[in-house]
Design an enzyme around this catalytic site. Structure first.
Site, PDB file in Angstrom:
ATOM      1  N   LYS A  35       0.820  -1.209   0.000  1.00 56.12           N
ATOM      2  CA  LYS A  35       0.000   0.000   0.000  1.00 56.12           C
ATOM      3  C   LYS A  35       0.857   1.263   0.000  1.00 56.12           C
ATOM      4  O   LYS A  35       0.615   2.199   0.743  1.00 56.12           O
ATOM      5  CB  LYS A  35      -0.933  -0.016   1.213  1.00 56.12           C
ATOM      6  CG  LYS A  35      -1.917  -1.176   1.192  1.00 56.12           C
ATOM      7  CD  LYS A  35      -2.764  -1.201   2.427  1.00 56.12           C
ATOM      8  CE  LYS A  35      -3.793  -2.287   2.494  1.00 56.12           C
ATOM      9  NZ  LYS A  35      -4.002  -3.146   1.390  1.00 56.12           N
ATOM     10  N   CYS A  36       1.861   1.269  -0.858  1.00 61.29           N
ATOM     11  CA  CYS A  36       2.850   2.342  -0.899  1.00 61.29           C
ATOM     12  C   CYS A  36       2.806   3.006  -2.273  1.00 61.29           C
ATOM     13  O   CYS A  36       2.466   2.364  -3.265  1.00 61.29           O
ATOM     14  CB  CYS A  36       4.233   1.725  -0.638  1.00 61.29           C
ATOM     15  SG  CYS A  36       5.624   2.829  -0.841  1.00 61.29           S
ATOM     16  N   GLY A  37       3.188   4.258  -2.335  1.00 64.40           N
ATOM     17  CA  GLY A  37       3.278   4.949  -3.619  1.00 64.40           C
ATOM     18  C   GLY A  37       4.269   4.293  -4.559  1.00 64.40           C
ATOM     19  O   GLY A  37       4.181   4.443  -5.776  1.00 64.40           O
ATOM     20  N   PHE A  38       5.223   3.549  -4.004  1.00 62.64           N
ATOM     21  CA  PHE A  38       6.227   2.871  -4.820  1.00 62.64           C
ATOM     22  C   PHE A  38       5.821   1.436  -5.190  1.00 62.64           C
ATOM     23  O   PHE A  38       6.551   0.750  -5.902  1.00 62.64           O
ATOM     24  CB  PHE A  38       7.578   2.837  -4.088  1.00 62.64           C
ATOM     25  CG  PHE A  38       8.173   4.194  -3.867  1.00 62.64           C
ATOM     26  CD1 PHE A  38       8.637   4.960  -4.936  1.00 62.64           C
ATOM     27  CD2 PHE A  38       8.262   4.729  -2.590  1.00 62.64           C
ATOM     28  CE1 PHE A  38       9.177   6.220  -4.746  1.00 62.64           C
ATOM     29  CE2 PHE A  38       8.807   5.990  -2.377  1.00 62.64           C
ATOM     30  CZ  PHE A  38       9.262   6.743  -3.457  1.00 62.64           C
ATOM     31  N   THR A  39       4.653   0.983  -4.723  1.00 63.24           N
ATOM     32  CA  THR A  39       4.200  -0.387  -4.971  1.00 63.24           C
ATOM     33  C   THR A  39       4.217  -0.766  -6.453  1.00 63.24           C
ATOM     34  O   THR A  39       4.566  -1.899  -6.785  1.00 63.24           O
ATOM     35  CB  THR A  39       2.811  -0.632  -4.340  1.00 63.24           C
ATOM     36  OG1 THR A  39       2.919  -0.394  -2.927  1.00 63.24           O
ATOM     37  CG2 THR A  39       2.317  -2.048  -4.556  1.00 63.24           C
TER      38      THR A  39
END
Length: 160
Positions: A35-39
């Site tokens: 659930k990360c912007g970098f996912t």
């Protein structure tokens, strides 16, 4: 402990996984989160894995919930998410801490070998990457901002 191969980590089932079995391979180790912007980097990592796995690249993803609670799922939920959303086929290991008192010893070693900007040891965020050569040496540490596709030439060079 002087090489990555000296460590034993846990696989997604919680079983011992000796990194010694990867001896002679180039390894990319990444702390991951769902659930990360970098996912979306999962897609780029999988692309690298598919391109180079048969030439000796191994990618190990270590889920970590230490950054904004972005990996809250169970081991099974994490595996399903990676597979369904990004077609991940590289190994996703047991969820770990990468900083603090309970940090995975492998991460403590890698952080000591290659510090971040300004000599910072702690992992700054999800999707920080460590590139390991065929001899088990940590050759580079890359930030979350480093896109997997930009690592391609470095991996190709290490595989030669």
């Amino acid at each position: 402990m002087s090489k990555v191969y000296d460590f034993i980590v846990k696989d997604k089932a919680g079983k011992d996984f000796a990194l010694k079995q990867l001896e002679g391979k180039v390894i990319l180790i990444v702390n991951v989160a769902s659930k990360c912007g970098f996912t979306p980097q999962y897609a780029g990592l999988e692309k690298l894995y598919k391109k180079y796995n048969d030439q000796g690249l191994e990618i190990l993803g270590f889920p970590c919930n230490q950054f904004g609670g972005q990996e809250p799922g169970t081991q099974e939920e994490i595996g399903q998410f990676c597979s369904l959303n990004y077609g991940v086929t590289f190994p996703i290991m047991q969820k770990v801490d990468v900083n603090g008192d309970k940090a995975e010893p492998l991460y403590e070693f890698m952080k000591k070998e290659k510090t971040g900007p300004l000599g910072m040891k702690r992992i700054k965020w999800n999707f920080e990457k460590f590139l390991i050569d065929k001899n088990g040496n940590v050759v580079e540490r890359m930030s979350s901002l480093t896109k997997p596709e930009s690592i391609d030439p470095k991996i190709a060079a290490l595989l030669k």
